[in-house]
Write an enzyme that holds these catalytic residues in place. Sequence first.
Site, PDB file in Angstrom:
ATOM      1  N   ALA A 279      15.913 -17.396  66.751  1.00  0.00           N
ATOM      2  CA  ALA A 279      14.668 -16.818  67.264  1.00  0.00           C
ATOM      3  C   ALA A 279      14.415 -17.317  68.672  1.00  0.00           C
ATOM      4  CB  ALA A 279      13.489 -17.180  66.371  1.00  0.00           C
ATOM      5  N   ASP A 280      13.895 -16.426  69.491  1.00  0.00           N
ATOM      6  CA  ASP A 280      13.457 -16.813  70.827  1.00  0.00           C
ATOM      7  C   ASP A 280      11.945 -16.978  70.897  1.00  0.00           C
ATOM      8  OD1 ASP A 280      15.768 -16.517  73.135  1.00  0.00           O
ATOM      9  OD2 ASP A 280      16.208 -15.393  71.324  1.00  0.00           O
TER      10      ASP A 280
END
Length: 416
Positions: A279-280
């Site tokens: 995830a960013d």
Amino acid sequence: MSTTTRTLQAIKFDRDNIKLEILDQLLLPYSTSYIPINNIEDAFKAIKLMQVRGAPAIAIVGAFSVVVEVSNYLKQSDSNQKTIKNLNDSLNYLITSRPTAVNLANALNDIKQLLQKYNETDIIDEKIYQQIYDYAITLYDEDLANNKKIGENGLKYIIDTLTEQNFKGPFSIITICNTGSLATSGHGTALGIIRSTYQALQKNNSKQDFWLDHIYPCETRPYNQGAKLTTYELDYEQIPFTLICDNMVSSLINTLSDDNKKPIKTDQSAPVKFIIVGADRIVENGDTANKIGTFQLSTIANFFNTNRFNTTATATNKQIKFIVAAPKTTIDLNTKTGDDIVIEERPANELTTLVGPLLNESGKVGEKLTVGIATPGISVWNPAFDVTPHELIDSIVTEDPHVFTKDKNGEFNLIK
């Protein structure tokens, strides 16, 4: 420095001499080359060009580049000394290098918070430098420790899930992009879970009735981080894997399914039980921004869970669990839903061309070439990320021993 020696160390920081180098990931897997980061501008370019990538890694490089820059400030003559305002301006600039990943902004905003006790006109001194240095070192060390915890927590979740499902035998995992050592300080997030799981659940040493048989990394168009980087890491670690195109996932799951007797190969017929992604940015309701193609994977998993095999699927008997793995620094509680996430768009040429070394018939590596693969001058849409709705996510694994799952209303509670 360029060598042919393989390494998984993405970031080198000399704590005594205050020197920062990053592994140029644009050259992998064919060449290992470190490039110096001598200031914030160097870091901006390296992050923007994706010579370093992965949300945790770019935060660490960003923080270390500030240390190097401030160290340079202290060496300058009195007539050219820098102020708090100068540094804040540089931090604001660096944040814009990759707007979607929250880790970089969080780290630089933490540094800005350290500076708030000073006036904008104050000159940067040794005391300020030491505070920033200590912060960056802690960020690096904690990321490495947290990644190992993510791996442990993910492994436990996998064991608990398969035990609850009374699953027996071999299973496979699909992943996308690169979420391993090359994207972090080490070990990795989603790939860290895969590492920890393979170490504990190999066929010959598993204490369970199931074992991890195979990994399927998606190539991850258009930048091919899966093909270039994840395969590099899996090969380095000698974890069994087979590279697939992004558009092969549905066919792969169907081919490897328990109910389907058409395995690709007899030693690769283990059904896909988990899709694990990084995830960013994870926002308050659990919506997750990650590499483009992640949303697609979640919808495929949902289809097989609800429409193909389990028409009355519940949270406990889903065939494929969709797991997001990230440190808690990736959670953005200031953003309510995925609709509010700014999605970075990359240049059109990254989609219309391929870049790589020329390989001769014997496999020897030659010069780097750029090859066109699309009609010149066409319209191109090239978002770097997409947003997976929380409804399609089964769990969020962080360094916290408590794995985030949804309540009876289908909602995550990340404020813990």
